[in-house]
Structures are given as structure tokens and as C-alpha cells.
Scaffold this motif. Structure first.
Motif, PDB file in Angstrom:
ATOM      1  N   ASN A  24      12.386  49.128  72.162  1.00  0.00           N
ATOM      2  CA  ASN A  24      11.348  49.699  72.138  1.00  0.00           C
ATOM      3  C   ASN A  24      10.483  49.418  73.664  1.00  0.00           C
ATOM      4  O   ASN A  24       9.359  48.786  73.371  1.00  0.00           O
ATOM      5  CB  ASN A  24      10.495  49.219  71.070  1.00  0.00           C
ATOM      6  N   ARG A  25      10.827  49.891  74.847  1.00  0.00           N
ATOM      7  CA  ARG A  25      10.160  49.630  76.009  1.00  0.00           C
ATOM      8  C   ARG A  25       8.777  49.954  76.036  1.00  0.00           C
ATOM      9  O   ARG A  25       7.885  49.560  76.702  1.00  0.00           O
ATOM     10  CB  ARG A  25      10.935  50.200  77.088  1.00  0.00           C
ATOM     11  N   GLN A  26       8.492  51.399  75.198  1.00  0.00           N
ATOM     12  CA  GLN A  26       7.055  51.751  75.363  1.00  0.00           C
ATOM     13  C   GLN A  26       6.176  51.076  74.186  1.00  0.00           C
ATOM     14  O   GLN A  26       4.886  51.687  73.815  1.00  0.00           O
ATOM     15  CB  GLN A  26       7.059  53.193  74.835  1.00  0.00           C
ATOM     16  N   GLY A  34       4.161  48.196  54.970  1.00  0.00           N
ATOM     17  CA  GLY A  34       3.883  46.761  55.554  1.00  0.00           C
ATOM     18  C   GLY A  34       4.638  46.098  56.477  1.00  0.00           C
ATOM     19  O   GLY A  34       4.688  45.182  57.076  1.00  0.00           O
ATOM     20  N   TYR A  35       5.695  47.032  57.286  1.00  0.00           N
ATOM     21  CA  TYR A  35       6.517  46.738  58.104  1.00  0.00           C
ATOM     22  C   TYR A  35       6.325  47.391  59.455  1.00  0.00           C
ATOM     23  O   TYR A  35       5.878  48.563  59.350  1.00  0.00           O
ATOM     24  CB  TYR A  35       7.963  46.921  57.894  1.00  0.00           C
ATOM     25  N   LEU A  36       6.710  46.755  60.642  1.00  0.00           N
ATOM     26  CA  LEU A  36       6.786  47.185  61.781  1.00  0.00           C
ATOM     27  C   LEU A  36       7.770  48.465  61.791  1.00  0.00           C
ATOM     28  O   LEU A  36       9.206  47.882  61.399  1.00  0.00           O
ATOM     29  CB  LEU A  36       7.064  46.498  62.887  1.00  0.00           C
ATOM     30  N   ALA A  37       7.575  49.611  62.151  1.00  0.00           N
ATOM     31  CA  ALA A  37       8.746  50.455  62.314  1.00  0.00           C
ATOM     32  C   ALA A  37       8.457  51.389  63.501  1.00  0.00           C
ATOM     33  O   ALA A  37       7.587  51.775  64.058  1.00  0.00           O
ATOM     34  CB  ALA A  37       8.478  51.706  61.262  1.00  0.00           C
ATOM     35  N   ALA A  38       9.785  51.530  64.405  1.00  0.00           N
ATOM     36  CA  ALA A  38       9.648  52.205  65.536  1.00  0.00           C
ATOM     37  C   ALA A  38       9.339  53.620  65.202  1.00  0.00           C
ATOM     38  O   ALA A  38      10.008  54.477  64.507  1.00  0.00           O
ATOM     39  CB  ALA A  38      11.202  51.938  66.051  1.00  0.00           C
ATOM     40  N   GLY A  39       8.826  54.266  66.321  1.00  0.00           N
ATOM     41  CA  GLY A  39       8.428  55.640  66.345  1.00  0.00           C
ATOM     42  C   GLY A  39       9.361  56.314  67.199  1.00  0.00           C
ATOM     43  O   GLY A  39       9.668  57.414  66.796  1.00  0.00           O
ATOM     44  N   CYS A  40       9.457  55.716  68.298  1.00  0.00           N
ATOM     45  CA  CYS A  40      10.536  56.239  69.176  1.00  0.00           C
ATOM     46  C   CYS A  40      10.817  55.145  70.432  1.00  0.00           C
ATOM     47  O   CYS A  40      10.159  54.336  70.682  1.00  0.00           O
ATOM     48  CB  CYS A  40       9.829  57.470  70.009  1.00  0.00           C
ATOM     49  N   PHE A  41      11.988  55.119  70.636  1.00  0.00           N
ATOM     50  CA  PHE A  41      12.374  54.465  71.803  1.00  0.00           C
ATOM     51  C   PHE A  41      12.434  54.740  73.175  1.00  0.00           C
ATOM     52  O   PHE A  41      12.635  53.769  73.809  1.00  0.00           O
ATOM     53  CB  PHE A  41      14.006  53.813  71.564  1.00  0.00           C
TER      54      PHE A  41
END
Length: 395
Positions: A24-26, A34-41
Motif C-alpha cells: 500500500n504505497r499510497q 475497527g480494523y485498517l482496511a486497504a482502499g486501493c493498492f
């Protein structure tokens, strides 16, 4: 008085986070239960393309998961949910929903039958107090196992091939079925379920096996274009599939501040799942009255809209004059090359004749008002044969 410090607590990390974070460079993260979830990689359009053309991995560990066991498990679930839990055989899964006493929807989710008296209910919202209150008089045990179970969604037309390459033979697994496999000295369960409307699977496993499984799948799928994806691509795919999302397409009744915001299963196109013959369930009397009196105030419809500007959040008008509905999810579908939408419309205008949408399109810093005539169309918008083919095609 105890000071509130919850806002100082960082979001939790899923068991897959050590693999997701470097990708997840951006730093495109969001909150999910309650968790971190990736929107886009990197690029949501490329990730969506991977869903429809190769295979993708999506971390669904934050999903709420309840384990329901005991001799009255079937009777309890039949009282709680709309569908007949007793119709499930061990290893089967069903899409279901549940209501309050007024017949208004609280949530939808998937129900897994793991054994004769052993079930898992997966959903978007937290419902433990309601589940416990509903269990009064039933010999059941209910446990929140959300943190005890990691999960991955492996979706796309090449997903079965990737699993086969990884040593998991799922060729005989039919839609809404589950099987167990040995891996890394433990056991994982693989269900033929998902939220993309495509061929796909969900993998359920102990957190200790999360990183070994991720590495194993990425290695097995390297030659097949296996791609990690975030929530933005998944939401685009689910809109194409016409699937509902809690909190976006309907407000759970227990969260609604305004009485007219809650919806019944009939108003959300879910009346088909009500198993009337099973006996009493929460909301039955209210739903029977709604059915008999044809008193549904709203209808959920699929729409096709001219042009390629997304109409998400737009208002719908009858004859360009009277406000009669609104759009909850919309997109220009890269797969279908159509501008599609899911909308709530007042039931008397559900045929969508002479229905118009008001869109404000930004063009070079200025907004232009567009009033476009819409047409009702069937949901799901995208439903390829491969999502049900058994055995799935090999690639």
C-alpha cells in the motif's frame, strides 16, 4: 468519571497486515469494523480489471463473525432470520437477513452450517446484544469469533485454477458450499462464496496460518496474474453484481434516526428469502400485514442511465417535477460498458416510466446540471455463467 480514550486507540491490524502494508504505497487505508482496511493498492481500475479477468486476493478478516452452537441452534436461527436454517446441510451456506419486530431490516449476511448444531453467521454490523436477547429460552451458545478467524476472498475467473495450483482441489465445490483442507499443520475452510458476482471463493483460517497462506497463494498464482486488491475495486464489482451493502444501500433499522429511513425485506427486493412455512420468526406479523395489504412504501430497482457520469447519490424525479427516489450506488461499468445504478423509488413509481435523474457533473471546475431519463433494468447487472459452472473452467 472514567475518561474516554477510544479515539486515541489506533485501528487494529488484521493478520494479513504485514503483507498488505508494504504493497500500500499510497497509504490508502480506511476503517472497517475497527480494523485498517486497504482502499486501493495503486489503481482501482486495474484491480477491478483483475477481478473480471484473472484472480484477486482481498482481506475480509474484519468481517463480523458469530459462532452459534447448541441443540436449539436451528430453532433459534429460524426464529432470528428470514430463511429456513434447517434446510441447510452441513457444509452448505445461505444468504440471509433478519428484522426487528416491525419487520424492518437489521442486516443481511451469510449463514454457514458447519455441523448438525454448529453455525457461523457473518455480517457487516455488530449484533451481539440482539443475538443474545433473541436467544432467550433457546439452548444455544453465541460467541463473537471475529478476532479468532482470519479470512481472504479469492475472486475472479482464474480463482479455481489458482487454488488447484496451490493444492486445494475445489473443482467439485458447488456455489454456496464449503469444504475443509489441511494446510501448514492446521486446517482451513474454503467456501464458494463472495461479493463480486464472479467465480470466487472465501478462505477461513486461524490467524497463525494467515501469512503462510498468503505467501503460498501468491506463489501459486504468480503465473496467473493473482493481484491483491482493496475495497474500492470490490465496491465497483459488487455494484455491477447488484449486491446490497449495509449502511450504503439501506440503513439498519437499529441505526436509523428517522423512522421513515428503515426498510422492509420487500422494499429491498428480499421478499423471496422469507420462509413462511417454517413458523414464527421476528417480524413475521408485520411482514404478513405488509404483504397482504400491499403496503410497501418503497421499491429497490436497477437503473440504466444515459452517458458515463456516475449518478451515485442523485435524486430521482417523476416527469422532471416530483421527487420520488434516490440512487444509493452507481457506476460506469467497465465490464458492461453501461452506466448503471441501484435506487430506492416510491413503490407507485416502481415501473420507472417517465423517471429522470438529476446529476451535477463537474467539468473543468464548474458543475453542470444534467437531467437524464432513466430506464429500469434487471439486477444483477452482471451475472456470468462461470460464477455457477461446476466444475469451473481451467485456465
Amino acid at each position: 468519571m472514567t475518561a474516554l480514550t477510544h479515539f486515541q486507540t489506533p485501528l487494529l491490524q488484521t493478520p494479513f497486515h504485514p503483507r498488505l502494508a508494504p504493497l500500500n504505497r499510497q497509504q490508502n487505508w480506511g476503517a472497517w469494523a475497527g480494523y485498517l482496511a486497504a482502499g486501493c493498492f495503486g489503481d482501482a481500475a486495474i484491480e477491478h480489471t483483475a477481478i473480471r479477468n484473472t484472480a484477486t486476493l482481498y482481506d475480509i478478516s474484519p468481517m463480523i463473525k458469530y459462532r452459534i452452537t447448541g441443540p436449539d441452534a436451528v430453532a433459534y436461527l429460524n426464529r432470528l432470520t428470514l430463511r429456513d436454517a434447517g434446510a441447510l446441510a452441513p457444509g452448505q451456506v445461505q444468504y440471509t437477513a433478519w428484522c426487528d419486530d416491525q419487520g424492518k431490516l437489521m442486516d443481511d449476511g451469510t449463514l454457514f452450517r458447519l455441523g448438525e448444531a454448529d453455525f457461523r453467521l457473518c455480517c457487516q454490523e455488530r449484533h451481539l446484544p440482539w443475538l443474545l436477547d433473541s436467544a432467550f429460552g433457546f439452548a444455544v451458545t453465541i460467541r463473537d469469533e471475529s478476532e479468532d478467524l482470519a479470512a481472504l476472498a479469492l475472486q475472479g475467473p482464474v480463482s479455481a485454477t489458482v487454488l488447484d495450483q496451490a493444492g486445494f482441489d475445489v473443482r467439485a465445490l458447488k456455489p454456496f458450499r464449503q469444504a475443509s483442507f489441511e494446510f501448514g499443520g492446521g486446517e482451513i475452510a474454503i467456501s464458494r462464496t463472495g461479493f463480486t458476482g464472479d467465480l470466487g471463493y472465501e478462505l477461513w483460517l486461524p490467524p497463525a496460518l494467515a501469512l503462510p497462506l498468503w505467501d503460498h497463494l501468491m506463489q501459486a498464482g504468480a503465473l496467473y496474474g493473482l493481484t491483491p486488491i482493496g475495497g474500492e475495486a470490490v465496491m465497483l464489482a459488487r455494484t455491477e453484481a447488484g449486491f446490497l451493502t449495509t449502511g450504503l444501500d439501506f440503513i439498519p433499522v437499529q441505526q436509523a434516526l428517522r423512522e421513515d429511513r428503515a426498510r422492509s425485506p420487500f422494499e429491498l427486493g428480499l421478499g423471496w428469502m422469507i420462509a413462511w412455512e417454517k413458523g414464527h420468526f421476528t417480524g413475521r406479523r408485520a411482514l404478513q400485514a405488509e404483504k397482504q395489504n400491499h403496503s410497501s412504501a418503497w421499491a429497490l430497482v436497477g437503473l440504466e442511465i444515459p452517458g458515463n457520469i456516475s449518478a451515485e447519490g442523485a435524486i430521482l424525479y417523476q416527469s422532471k417535477k416530483r421527487e420520488v427516489g434516490f440512487i444509493t450506488a452507481a457506476c460506469w461499468s467497465p465490464t458492461l460498458k453501461r452506466n448503471i445504478a441501484i435506487a430506492h423509488v416510491e413503490s407507485r413509481y416502481a415501473d420507472c416510466r417517465d423517471l429522470w435523474v438529476e446529476i451535477y457533473a463537474q467539468r473543468e471546475l464548474q458543475y453542470h446540471k444534467l437531467m437524464l431519463k432513466v430506464a429500469r433494468t434487471a439486477r444483477p447487472f452482471f451475472a456470468p455463467e462461470r460464477r455457477r459452472a461446476t466444475p469451473p473452467a481451467r485456465w
